[in-house]
Design a protein around this motif. Structure first.
Motif, PDB file in Angstrom:
ATOM      1  N   GLU A 133       0.836  -1.207   0.000  1.00 50.54           N
ATOM      2  CA  GLU A 133       0.000   0.000   0.000  1.00 50.54           C
ATOM      3  C   GLU A 133       0.868   1.252   0.000  1.00 50.54           C
ATOM      4  O   GLU A 133       0.607   2.215  -0.736  1.00 50.54           O
ATOM      5  N   ARG A 134       1.915   1.247   0.824  1.00 44.49           N
ATOM      6  CA  ARG A 134       2.815   2.400   0.880  1.00 44.49           C
ATOM      7  C   ARG A 134       3.575   2.562  -0.430  1.00 44.49           C
ATOM      8  O   ARG A 134       3.776   3.685  -0.904  1.00 44.49           O
ATOM      9  N   CYS A 135       3.994   1.442  -1.014  1.00 42.08           N
ATOM     10  CA  CYS A 135       4.716   1.523  -2.284  1.00 42.08           C
ATOM     11  C   CYS A 135       3.834   2.117  -3.380  1.00 42.08           C
ATOM     12  O   CYS A 135       4.279   2.975  -4.148  1.00 42.08           O
ATOM     13  N   ALA A 136       2.609   1.661  -3.453  1.00 41.14           N
ATOM     14  CA  ALA A 136       1.713   2.144  -4.504  1.00 41.14           C
ATOM     15  C   ALA A 136       1.535   3.656  -4.428  1.00 41.14           C
ATOM     16  O   ALA A 136       1.372   4.328  -5.453  1.00 41.14           O
ATOM     17  N   ALA A 137       1.548   4.187  -3.218  1.00 38.42           N
ATOM     18  CA  ALA A 137       1.366   5.627  -3.026  1.00 38.42           C
ATOM     19  C   ALA A 137       2.674   6.400  -3.097  1.00 38.42           C
ATOM     20  O   ALA A 137       2.673   7.637  -3.027  1.00 38.42           O
ATOM     21  N   GLY A 138       3.803   5.703  -3.229  1.00 40.13           N
ATOM     22  CA  GLY A 138       5.090   6.381  -3.281  1.00 40.13           C
ATOM     23  C   GLY A 138       5.478   6.999  -1.959  1.00 40.13           C
ATOM     24  O   GLY A 138       6.012   8.106  -1.915  1.00 40.13           O
ATOM     25  N   LEU A 139       5.237   6.267  -0.864  1.00 40.02           N
ATOM     26  CA  LEU A 139       5.555   6.781   0.469  1.00 40.02           C
ATOM     27  C   LEU A 139       6.857   6.163   0.958  1.00 40.02           C
ATOM     28  O   LEU A 139       6.980   4.941   1.068  1.00 40.02           O
ATOM     29  N   ALA A 140       7.848   6.996   1.256  1.00 39.62           N
ATOM     30  CA  ALA A 140       9.108   6.513   1.811  1.00 39.62           C
ATOM     31  C   ALA A 140       8.848   5.888   3.176  1.00 39.62           C
ATOM     32  O   ALA A 140       8.021   6.383   3.950  1.00 39.62           O
ATOM     33  N   ALA A 141       9.548   4.791   3.482  1.00 41.65           N
ATOM     34  CA  ALA A 141       9.237   4.080   4.717  1.00 41.65           C
ATOM     35  C   ALA A 141      10.439   3.352   5.288  1.00 41.65           C
ATOM     36  O   ALA A 141      11.349   2.929   4.558  1.00 41.65           O
ATOM     37  N   VAL A 142      10.410   3.214   6.614  1.00 40.95           N
ATOM     38  CA  VAL A 142      11.234   2.241   7.320  1.00 40.95           C
ATOM     39  C   VAL A 142      10.343   1.027   7.506  1.00 40.95           C
ATOM     40  O   VAL A 142       9.282   1.113   8.131  1.00 40.95           O
ATOM     41  N   ALA A 143      10.721  -0.097   6.919  1.00 42.19           N
ATOM     42  CA  ALA A 143       9.902  -1.306   6.949  1.00 42.19           C
ATOM     43  C   ALA A 143      10.465  -2.284   7.975  1.00 42.19           C
ATOM     44  O   ALA A 143      11.641  -2.648   7.914  1.00 42.19           O
ATOM     45  N   VAL A 144       9.614  -2.687   8.900  1.00 41.86           N
ATOM     46  CA  VAL A 144      10.030  -3.549  10.007  1.00 41.86           C
ATOM     47  C   VAL A 144       9.481  -4.957   9.784  1.00 41.86           C
ATOM     48  O   VAL A 144       8.282  -5.131   9.532  1.00 41.86           O
ATOM     49  N   VAL A 145      10.349  -5.948   9.858  1.00 42.96           N
ATOM     50  CA  VAL A 145       9.922  -7.343   9.746  1.00 42.96           C
ATOM     51  C   VAL A 145       9.325  -7.756  11.087  1.00 42.96           C
ATOM     52  O   VAL A 145      10.037  -7.888  12.080  1.00 42.96           O
ATOM     53  N   THR A 146       7.997  -7.939  11.113  1.00 38.13           N
ATOM     54  CA  THR A 146       7.318  -8.265  12.370  1.00 38.13           C
ATOM     55  C   THR A 146       6.845  -9.711  12.442  1.00 38.13           C
ATOM     56  O   THR A 146       6.316 -10.129  13.467  1.00 38.13           O
ATOM     57  N   ALA A 147       7.010 -10.485  11.356  1.00 41.28           N
ATOM     58  CA  ALA A 147       6.584 -11.884  11.342  1.00 41.28           C
ATOM     59  C   ALA A 147       7.414 -12.643  10.318  1.00 41.28           C
ATOM     60  O   ALA A 147       7.928 -12.060   9.349  1.00 41.28           O
ATOM     61  N   ALA A 148       7.534 -13.952  10.508  1.00 43.27           N
ATOM     62  CA  ALA A 148       8.381 -14.767   9.635  1.00 43.27           C
ATOM     63  C   ALA A 148       7.904 -14.742   8.190  1.00 43.27           C
ATOM     64  O   ALA A 148       8.714 -14.770   7.253  1.00 43.27           O
ATOM     65  N   ASN A 149       6.574 -14.666   7.983  1.00 46.04           N
ATOM     66  CA  ASN A 149       6.062 -14.719   6.616  1.00 46.04           C
ATOM     67  C   ASN A 149       6.257 -13.401   5.863  1.00 46.04           C
ATOM     68  O   ASN A 149       5.855 -13.284   4.712  1.00 46.04           O
TER      69      ASN A 149
END
Length: 487
Positions: A249-265
């Motif tokens: 969703e963030r990528c589609a909107a072109g939003l810069a982000a810090v992405a946190v891995v919160t689950a193994a999947n």
């Protein structure tokens, strides 16, 4: 009729429901009805109630395909998005469901599906080798991420380039418990003390987290649940979020982000984001999260680069592509399937060879001179990163067979200029007409326009057969309306 089998809430999170609802909403635009079959005991949040009906299953019926058949009439499509179900559940549904679509990102069990969707990475199809029937079609990569219809328009309103951070969005999904949310909040507040912080937290934890968040920042606003995600993403200048559905969703909107891995999947999605430079990925909270946020605070150019890469990685039309494929199959297009997928940098050489073919150049609108390698490289780089352009490869039987491009002509009311060419080796197979039908379903509420040279008799015939009407020097196809529901 489409029937969706998915559970959610609590420890399961809401990603399964979100993906199903995204597809259901796109199918609804094409006249379909949908029902969600779920064994989850919790009441669906209000923003997940967009299905035409909810079919309740008992806990004991979670893995019982006969229970699904009892609560629902036959289905044109059964969509299974559930980590606990596999071919043993899907196989008995054949005959009752005309087609079976599986949404997965684990590649750890067999499926009896006609189509499988895994948005984590373009190369993921190979991970399912031996787990699927030979005839199963795999749609892999972020271009097939299932996002709701309100995310693609955010792309058209994106604000590319370095800009001040006045508003930060924190959305860590169902994993957004106290320690992780507080770590993200502390990092954002330290980096941008005056910025407003929108913290989206699980509804069940909102009251508990509200006081802790208020102690850390007077500029923070707590949102219980994610019913306003498109609005919040559109308003944000930067996000700290999980690597699930919300990452696309963030990528589609072109939003810069810090992405946190919160689950193994989420590891495969995280790997795609990291490899394409579409987010600054961290594997945990605490110091790593704080360092990543501080880096983006100090480097506006890095934020701008993330925005551009994110928009290139995911255009927000994945659910629309799947809905179009299902709708066209229901209409009986026949033959090898024609599909659209986002163009990639690796398609450049193939596209250049087609562009240089004299049969393609004969009816090029601007010049009959073939482009040089440098000219073509500059053109494709520009188009791939243009939010007002949807550049797509036409696939026939899974193989590249042409190019279809939509260039935004006007945002209000929405209209697009269509450009299309088929590889000379694939002429006279009905590919162009099928691709135009596909494109019409991608943006069913838009007007499509086409410019055709006077002497190009084949293209004139093509656009007339596809429902376009000549208006002066331009062909026009009105919004797709008065569709006959599939069920």
């Amino acid at each position: 009729m489409a029937v969706f089998r998915a559970d959610g809430g609590g420890t399961l999170g809401y990603g399964h429901w979100a993906r199903c609802l995204a597809l259901a909403e796109h199918l609804a635009r094409l006249g379909w009805k949908s029902r969600l079959a779920t064994a989850s005991p919790a009441t669906l949040p209000a923003h997940f109630r967009g299905f035409d009906g909810i079919l309740r299953l008992e806990d004991s019926e979670t893995a019982d395909p006969q229970a699904l058949r009892r609560v629902s009439p036959e289905a044109d499509v059964l969509v299974v998005d559930h980590y606990g179900l596999d071919a043993q559940y899907e196989r008995p549904c054949r005959g009752w469901a005309r087609r079976i679509v599986v949404v997965d990102d684990l590649a750890d069990r067999p499926h009896a599906a006609d189509m499988l969707i895994d948005s984590a990475d373009d190369a993921r199809a190979a991970s399912y080798r031996g787990l699927l029937p030979d005839a199963c079609e795999v749609l892999a990569g972020p271009g097939h991420a299932l996002l709701r219809p309100d995310f693609f328009p955010l792309r058209l309103r994106a604000r590319p380039g370095a800009r001040p951070v006045k508003r930060v969005l924190i959305d860590l999904g169902s994993a957004g418990r106290s320690s992780l949310v507080e770590a993200a909040l502390a990092a954002a507040a330290n980096a941008w003390p005056r910025a407003r912080i929108d913290a989206v937290v699980p509804a069940a934890d909102a009251q508990m987290l509200a006081s802790a968040i208020a102690e850390r920042s007077k500029n923070a606003v707590v949102h219980a649940g994610s019913g306003r995600m498109a609005e919040l993403i559109a308003a944000a200048d930067l996000a700290i979020g999980a690597c699930g559905v919300s990452a696309w969703e963030r990528c589609a909107a072109g939003l810069a982000a810090v992405a946190v891995v919160t689950a193994a999947n989420q590891r495969e999605v995280a790997a795609s984001l990291r490899r394409e430079g579409a987010a600054l990925v961290v594997a945990g909270s605490g110091p790593a999260l704080a360092d990543a946020v501080a880096k983006l605070a100090a480097e506006p150019a890095s934020r701008a680069a993330l925005q551009s890469a994110a928009m290139h990685l995911c255009d927000g039309l994945g659910a629309a592509r799947l809905a179009a494929a299902l709708d066209l199959a229901a209409a009986g297009t026949g033959g090898s399937p024609v599909r659209l997928r986002p163009a990639r940098r690796t398609d450049s050489d193939c596209m250049l060879a087609w562009q240089r073919d004299p049969r393609t150049r004969a009816f090029a609108k601007r010049t009959t001179a073939a482009p040089t390698a440098d000219e073509h490289a500059a053109w494709i780089a520009r188009k791939l990163h243009d939010p007002a352009c949807v550049l797509q490869m036409i696939l026939h039987g899974g193989e590249p067979a042409g190019v279809l491009r939509l260039d935004l002509a006007a945002a209000e009311p929405e209209s697009w200029t269509v450009s299309i060419y088929v590889a000379p080796t694939h002429y006279r197979r009905g590919i162009a007409r099928a691709a135009l039908a596909f494109a019409r379903r991608l943006r069913p509420g838009a007007t499509l326009l086409a410019e055709v040279l006077p002497g190009n008799a084949a293209s004139h015939a093509l656009f007339r057969a596809a429902g376009y009407t000549a208006k002066g020097e331009v062909y026009e196809c009105p919004p797709l309306r008065d569709m006959v529901p599939a069920s």
